[in-house]
Every structure is written in structure tokens, then in C-alpha cells.
Design a protein around this motif. Structure first.
Motif, PDB file in Angstrom:
ATOM      1  N   ALA A 164     -55.816  26.535 -23.852  1.00 35.38           N
ATOM      2  CA  ALA A 164     -54.473  26.264 -24.382  1.00 35.38           C
ATOM      3  C   ALA A 164     -54.255  24.783 -24.694  1.00 35.38           C
ATOM      4  O   ALA A 164     -53.118  24.324 -24.786  1.00 35.38           O
ATOM      5  CB  ALA A 164     -53.389  26.774 -23.430  1.00 35.38           C
ATOM      6  N   ALA A 165     -55.327  24.016 -24.868  1.00 34.28           N
ATOM      7  CA  ALA A 165     -55.222  22.607 -25.236  1.00 34.28           C
ATOM      8  C   ALA A 165     -55.384  22.467 -26.747  1.00 34.28           C
ATOM      9  O   ALA A 165     -56.225  23.133 -27.358  1.00 34.28           O
ATOM     10  CB  ALA A 165     -56.284  21.782 -24.516  1.00 34.28           C
ATOM     11  N   VAL A 166     -54.570  21.614 -27.349  1.00 38.72           N
ATOM     12  CA  VAL A 166     -54.625  21.408 -28.789  1.00 38.72           C
ATOM     13  C   VAL A 166     -55.946  20.731 -29.164  1.00 38.72           C
ATOM     14  O   VAL A 166     -56.383  19.780 -28.519  1.00 38.72           O
ATOM     15  CB  VAL A 166     -53.446  20.538 -29.264  1.00 38.72           C
ATOM     16  N   ILE A 167     -56.595  21.260 -30.205  1.00 37.04           N
ATOM     17  CA  ILE A 167     -57.828  20.653 -30.719  1.00 37.04           C
ATOM     18  C   ILE A 167     -57.454  19.571 -31.726  1.00 37.04           C
ATOM     19  O   ILE A 167     -56.724  19.829 -32.681  1.00 37.04           O
ATOM     20  CB  ILE A 167     -58.729  21.718 -31.376  1.00 37.04           C
ATOM     21  N   SER A 168     -57.930  18.368 -31.499  1.00 37.75           N
ATOM     22  CA  SER A 168     -57.615  17.254 -32.384  1.00 37.75           C
ATOM     23  C   SER A 168     -58.858  16.404 -32.627  1.00 37.75           C
ATOM     24  O   SER A 168     -59.805  16.408 -31.828  1.00 37.75           O
ATOM     25  CB  SER A 168     -56.522  16.373 -31.775  1.00 37.75           C
ATOM     26  N   SER A 169     -58.832  15.656 -33.725  1.00 41.24           N
ATOM     27  CA  SER A 169     -59.959  14.771 -34.046  1.00 41.24           C
ATOM     28  C   SER A 169     -60.101  13.681 -32.999  1.00 41.24           C
ATOM     29  O   SER A 169     -61.226  13.297 -32.640  1.00 41.24           O
ATOM     30  CB  SER A 169     -59.762  14.157 -35.432  1.00 41.24           C
ATOM     31  N   SER A 170     -58.986  13.156 -32.489  1.00 38.79           N
ATOM     32  CA  SER A 170     -59.057  12.093 -31.487  1.00 38.79           C
ATOM     33  C   SER A 170     -59.680  12.603 -30.198  1.00 38.79           C
ATOM     34  O   SER A 170     -60.440  11.876 -29.528  1.00 38.79           O
ATOM     35  CB  SER A 170     -57.661  11.520 -31.218  1.00 38.79           C
ATOM     36  N   ARG A 171     -59.381  13.833 -29.828  1.00 37.27           N
ATOM     37  CA  ARG A 171     -59.991  14.430 -28.636  1.00 37.27           C
ATOM     38  C   ARG A 171     -61.507  14.552 -28.810  1.00 37.27           C
ATOM     39  O   ARG A 171     -62.286  14.261 -27.891  1.00 37.27           O
ATOM     40  CB  ARG A 171     -59.369  15.794 -28.376  1.00 37.27           C
ATOM     41  N   ILE A 172     -61.937  14.942 -29.999  1.00 38.64           N
ATOM     42  CA  ILE A 172     -63.363  15.088 -30.272  1.00 38.64           C
ATOM     43  C   ILE A 172     -64.054  13.732 -30.282  1.00 38.64           C
ATOM     44  O   ILE A 172     -65.175  13.584 -29.769  1.00 38.64           O
ATOM     45  CB  ILE A 172     -63.566  15.828 -31.608  1.00 38.64           C
ATOM     46  N   ARG A 173     -63.404  12.707 -30.826  1.00 36.48           N
ATOM     47  CA  ARG A 173     -63.989  11.363 -30.812  1.00 36.48           C
ATOM     48  C   ARG A 173     -64.251  10.898 -29.377  1.00 36.48           C
ATOM     49  O   ARG A 173     -65.283  10.286 -29.085  1.00 36.48           O
ATOM     50  CB  ARG A 173     -63.068  10.373 -31.529  1.00 36.48           C
ATOM     51  N   GLN A 174     -63.311  11.168 -28.471  1.00 38.62           N
ATOM     52  CA  GLN A 174     -63.487  10.754 -27.088  1.00 38.62           C
ATOM     53  C   GLN A 174     -64.649  11.499 -26.442  1.00 38.62           C
ATOM     54  O   GLN A 174     -65.433  10.910 -25.688  1.00 38.62           O
ATOM     55  CB  GLN A 174     -62.204  10.999 -26.295  1.00 38.62           C
ATOM     56  N   LEU A 175     -64.783  12.777 -26.734  1.00 42.62           N
ATOM     57  CA  LEU A 175     -65.896  13.552 -26.181  1.00 42.62           C
ATOM     58  C   LEU A 175     -67.238  13.035 -26.689  1.00 42.62           C
ATOM     59  O   LEU A 175     -68.221  12.988 -25.946  1.00 42.62           O
ATOM     60  CB  LEU A 175     -65.732  15.029 -26.531  1.00 42.62           C
ATOM     61  N   ASP A 180     -70.641  14.206 -24.785  1.00 38.35           N
ATOM     62  CA  ASP A 180     -70.513  15.646 -24.526  1.00 38.35           C
ATOM     63  C   ASP A 180     -70.564  16.431 -25.834  1.00 38.35           C
ATOM     64  O   ASP A 180     -69.577  17.017 -26.277  1.00 38.35           O
ATOM     65  CB  ASP A 180     -69.214  15.934 -23.777  1.00 38.35           C
ATOM     66  N   VAL A 181     -71.741  16.468 -26.458  1.00 35.45           N
ATOM     67  CA  VAL A 181     -71.871  17.138 -27.748  1.00 35.45           C
ATOM     68  C   VAL A 181     -71.771  18.660 -27.617  1.00 35.45           C
ATOM     69  O   VAL A 181     -71.447  19.346 -28.592  1.00 35.45           O
ATOM     70  CB  VAL A 181     -73.185  16.746 -28.460  1.00 35.45           C
ATOM     71  N   ALA A 182     -72.023  19.191 -26.435  1.00 30.45           N
ATOM     72  CA  ALA A 182     -71.877  20.639 -26.239  1.00 30.45           C
ATOM     73  C   ALA A 182     -70.399  21.031 -26.305  1.00 30.45           C
ATOM     74  O   ALA A 182     -70.027  22.018 -26.953  1.00 30.45           O
ATOM     75  CB  ALA A 182     -72.483  21.056 -24.907  1.00 30.45           C
ATOM     76  N   GLU A 183     -69.545  20.264 -25.644  1.00 25.76           N
ATOM     77  CA  GLU A 183     -68.103  20.530 -25.701  1.00 25.76           C
ATOM     78  C   GLU A 183     -67.579  20.298 -27.116  1.00 25.76           C
ATOM     79  O   GLU A 183     -66.733  21.053 -27.608  1.00 25.76           O
ATOM     80  CB  GLU A 183     -67.368  19.625 -24.715  1.00 25.76           C
ATOM     81  N   VAL A 184     -68.092  19.286 -27.766  1.00 26.25           N
ATOM     82  CA  VAL A 184     -67.695  18.989 -29.146  1.00 26.25           C
ATOM     83  C   VAL A 184     -68.000  20.174 -30.051  1.00 26.25           C
ATOM     84  O   VAL A 184     -67.185  20.560 -30.897  1.00 26.25           O
ATOM     85  CB  VAL A 184     -68.396  17.709 -29.650  1.00 26.25           C
ATOM     86  N   ALA A 185     -69.175  20.771 -29.886  1.00 25.70           N
ATOM     87  CA  ALA A 185     -69.552  21.917 -30.714  1.00 25.70           C
ATOM     88  C   ALA A 185     -68.555  23.055 -30.553  1.00 25.70           C
ATOM     89  O   ALA A 185     -68.218  23.739 -31.527  1.00 25.70           O
ATOM     90  CB  ALA A 185     -70.962  22.388 -30.357  1.00 25.70           C
ATOM     91  N   GLY A 186     -68.073  23.265 -29.326  1.00 20.60           N
ATOM     92  CA  GLY A 186     -67.094  24.322 -29.106  1.00 20.60           C
ATOM     93  C   GLY A 186     -65.781  24.061 -29.815  1.00 20.60           C
ATOM     94  O   GLY A 186     -65.112  24.999 -30.264  1.00 20.60           O
ATOM     95  N   LEU A 187     -65.394  22.796 -29.948  1.00 18.73           N
ATOM     96  CA  LEU A 187     -64.139  22.454 -30.621  1.00 18.73           C
ATOM     97  C   LEU A 187     -64.290  22.418 -32.137  1.00 18.73           C
ATOM     98  O   LEU A 187     -63.354  22.758 -32.872  1.00 18.73           O
ATOM     99  CB  LEU A 187     -63.626  21.102 -30.124  1.00 18.73           C
ATOM    100  N   LEU A 188     -65.475  21.998 -32.597  1.00 18.67           N
ATOM    101  CA  LEU A 188     -65.718  21.970 -34.039  1.00 18.67           C
ATOM    102  C   LEU A 188     -65.983  23.365 -34.600  1.00 18.67           C
ATOM    103  O   LEU A 188     -65.630  23.664 -35.743  1.00 18.67           O
ATOM    104  CB  LEU A 188     -66.922  21.084 -34.358  1.00 18.67           C
ATOM    105  N   GLY A 189     -66.653  24.200 -33.813  1.00 18.06           N
ATOM    106  CA  GLY A 189     -67.104  25.493 -34.318  1.00 18.06           C
ATOM    107  C   GLY A 189     -68.469  25.388 -34.970  1.00 18.06           C
ATOM    108  O   GLY A 189     -68.987  26.351 -35.526  1.00 18.06           O
ATOM    109  N   TYR A 190     -69.075  24.213 -34.875  1.00 12.58           N
ATOM    110  CA  TYR A 190     -70.430  23.969 -35.379  1.00 12.58           C
ATOM    111  C   TYR A 190     -70.960  22.738 -34.654  1.00 12.58           C
ATOM    112  O   TYR A 190     -70.204  21.983 -34.040  1.00 12.58           O
ATOM    113  CB  TYR A 190     -70.438  23.740 -36.897  1.00 12.58           C
ATOM    114  N   ARG A 191     -72.284  22.540 -34.702  1.00 18.59           N
ATOM    115  CA  ARG A 191     -72.856  21.369 -34.046  1.00 18.59           C
ATOM    116  C   ARG A 191     -72.494  20.089 -34.798  1.00 18.59           C
ATOM    117  O   ARG A 191     -72.588  20.037 -36.029  1.00 18.59           O
ATOM    118  CB  ARG A 191     -74.382  21.506 -33.951  1.00 18.59           C
TER     119      ARG A 191
END
Length: 326
Positions: A164-175, A180-191
Motif C-alpha cells: 500500500a505504498a505509493v510507487i514513485s521515481s524518487s523512491r526508486i532512485r533511493q533504492l 537494492d536492484v531486486a526491490e527496484v525491479a518489483g517497482l518498475l515491473g522490469y529489471r
């Protein structure tokens, strides 16, 4: 897919693309939150038999307003176009964003861009999209403009992940800064994938038995230095597993510039000058300084074995991942 760079000459849009369904936004990263907007536009376009287009802005507005602090782009324009094409869009319009454009009124944007140039039939954007001088154009303004000018408007709510956390570009940049590229892949929907020309380095890897394809990432890249399991794609579409080091090579150099160095498994050949992409599948370890070349090579052998084991079992996260990294 066609990429348009609209300039002040206001070159006409091809008739085949006029009257389409247009998704508007910066879409840096084209993550799952963006995809909820983009897929809505694709669905509407398909149901009405209309072309689906994306209207984006280059360079990133934050970089224009704060040129001394350029934003870490998750997907620079060429990569973003590739992702949008993979989703199914017919064209992307990279509208030039500068201080002059930012000072134009919201109504001028509606009239000159959406109505007179694109002849939009429907606009899809995020619920918090604002535009025009002082961000005067918001959701209510856009809805009213659509009603007055004969085009529909769909606003898409913020997309949340499984927690239930909002997916945002800034969140992905921090990851990415955390590696944490594995978590990033889950938020992007691709590697997570970068793209660049293979350049010559010091060629030390050749003498160590680990020749690498080197790329210089943008200086504002905040990817964590370290060793990653990756997959490299050549311009002809050929895929190769590998292990990559991103960082400053502390064992062999001091004060060097950051490089992405990819050792491509089971490959012999010359990649210099090719524009390749590298997709990140896993973070193996942090960058380290070794006492000499011998312990460095021993660690590289371990890294290679770990990367091969990780990559042997990977599967696509979905259709977009399959097109980008498989």
C-alpha cells in the motif's frame, strides 16, 4: 515507434496520429505507477480504434529549474522511448521544456499543443498533474478545458504496491542508491536497465583474464558502487549474461571517474562503439579495495560464479521485462 521533437516551427503532426489518445507526463522510469496511466491510455485507444501517443518533456523539468542539481534520470529519453514502444505506443512526443515554456499559461498549453497541434480526442494523466505558469492548470482546469474543447479526460489515481505504498521515481532512485536492484525491479515491473556506448578503458581486465565492456554513466547517476549480476544486450538484440562492476576501481586507480565495467560471459569479440544496454538482476557485494591484483582476481572468480548461479534461474517479471531483459 516515431519520436517527435516539437520545436517553435510547429511542424505538423502526421494525419495518422492526429485525434489520438494522449498520455501526458514525465514518466521517468516508466514504473508500475506510470504504467497504470499508460495502460489506461492504451485501453481507451484500442477500444476506440485511435492511435495511442505519449506527450513527455525534455529535459527533465527539475533539471531546468535547478541546473546545478541535475536529476538522476531513471530512463533518459532514448531508454524511455524504448520502454514506451514495448508497451505499445505508436509515438512519443518529446516536447522541449525550458524556462520560456514553463512561463506560458495553462490555457495556451491547451490551445496550442493539445487542440491545435495534437487535435487530441482524449487525455490521460495522473491525478496530480499540473501545468502552465505557476502550475495554474490542475485536474479541475484540465477537465473543464476538455469539456470546452471537445476532448475527454481521464485522471488516474496514485498506484500503490503490495504494501500500500505509493510507487514513485524518487523512491526508486533511493533504492538504487542503496543497491537494492531486486526491490527496484518489483517497482518498475522490469529489471533496471541502462544504455550507453561501449568505450575503451585502461584494458587492465584483458591482462587479468576478465576483459570488460565499459560504459560511462551520467555523472548524476546515484547507483550504488558495487558488483552486480547483469545481462547485456547488443544492438542486434543478442543477449549475454555477465557480471558488472560499477564504481571507481580503488585497487588499480585513485580518484578515477565512475565506470560501469561488464565482463560478458562466454563471449569473444570487440564491442567498442556499440550502444548496448545492461539490465541489473542482483547486487552481489560492495566495491572493495584489495591489497593487490591476485586477491582481486580471486574475488572476481567468486563474483562470476555467483552471478552465473543467480542468472541461471531468472524469469521475466512480466511482458515488459520479457521485452527488455530477456
Amino acid at each position: 515507434m516515431t519520436v517527435f521533437h516539437r520545436n517553435e516551427k510547429k511542424e505538423p503532426l502526421p494525419d495518422s496520429l492526429k485525434g489520438g489518445v494522449v498520455a501526458i507526463g514525465n514518466f521517468d522510469g516508466v514504473h508500475r505507477g506510470h504504467q497504470s496511466v499508460l495502460n489506461r491510455a492504451l485501453e481507451i485507444a484500442e477500444s476506440r480504434g485511435l492511435p495511442a501517443l505519449v506527450l513527455s518533456f525534455e529535459p527533465h523539468p527539475r533539471t531546468v529549474f535547478r541546473p546545478d542539481q541535475p536529476v538522476f534520470r531513471l530512463s533518459p529519453a532514448p531508454m524511455k522511448a524504448r520502454l514506451l514502444e514495448a508497451l505499445g505506443f505508436k509515438a512519443v512526443i518529446e516536447y522541449p521544456f525550458d524556462l520560456d515554456f514553463s512561463g506560458r499559461s495553462a490555457d495556451e498549453f491547451i490551445q496550442s499543443v493539445l487542440k491545435d497541434w495534437l487535435h487530441v480526442s482524449h487525455v490521460v494523466t495522473g491525478f496530480d498533474f499540473h501545468f502552465g505558469k505557476g502550475r495554474e492548470g490542475g485536474p479541475a482546469f484540465l477537465m473543464a478545458a476538455g469539456e470546452a474543447n471537445g476532448f475527454g479526460v481521464s485522471l488516474v489515481d496514485a498506484f500503490r504496491d503490495e504494501n500500500a505504498a505509493v510507487i514513485s521515481s524518487s523512491r526508486i532512485r533511493q533504492l538504487l542508491a542503496d543497491g537494492d536492484v531486486a526491490e527496484v525491479a518489483g517497482l518498475l515491473g522490469y529489471r533496471y536497465t541502462v544504455e550507453g556506448e561501449v568505450i575503451k578503458g585502461a584494458q587492465l581486465g584483458r591482462t587479468l583474464g576478465y576483459p570488460t565492456a565499459n560504459m560511462a554513466l551520467p555523472p548524476e547517476s546515484a547507483l550504488k558502487p558495487g558488483i552486480y549480476a547483469v545481462r547485456l544486450r547488443r544492438p542486434d538484440g543478442m543477449l549475454h549474461d555477465g557480471v558488472a562492476s560499477f564504481g571507481f576501481r580503488p585497487t588499480v586507480t585513485e580518484n578515477g571517474e565512475a565506470l560501469l565495467e561488464t565482463f560478458v560471459f562466454d563471449f569473444t569479440g570487440d564491442l567498442y562503439g556499440e550502444v548496448c544496454s545492461v539490465s541489473f538482476f542482483g547486487f552481489l557485494r560492495e566495491e572493495m579495495k584489495f591489497s593487490g591484483l591476485e586477491p582481486l582476481v580471486e574475488q572476481m572468480k567468486t563474483d562470476e560464479a555467483e552471478a552465473r548461479a543467480l542468472l541461471a534461474g531468472v524469469k521475466p517479471l512480466g511482458e515488459l521485462d520479457a521485452k527488455i531483459a530477456f
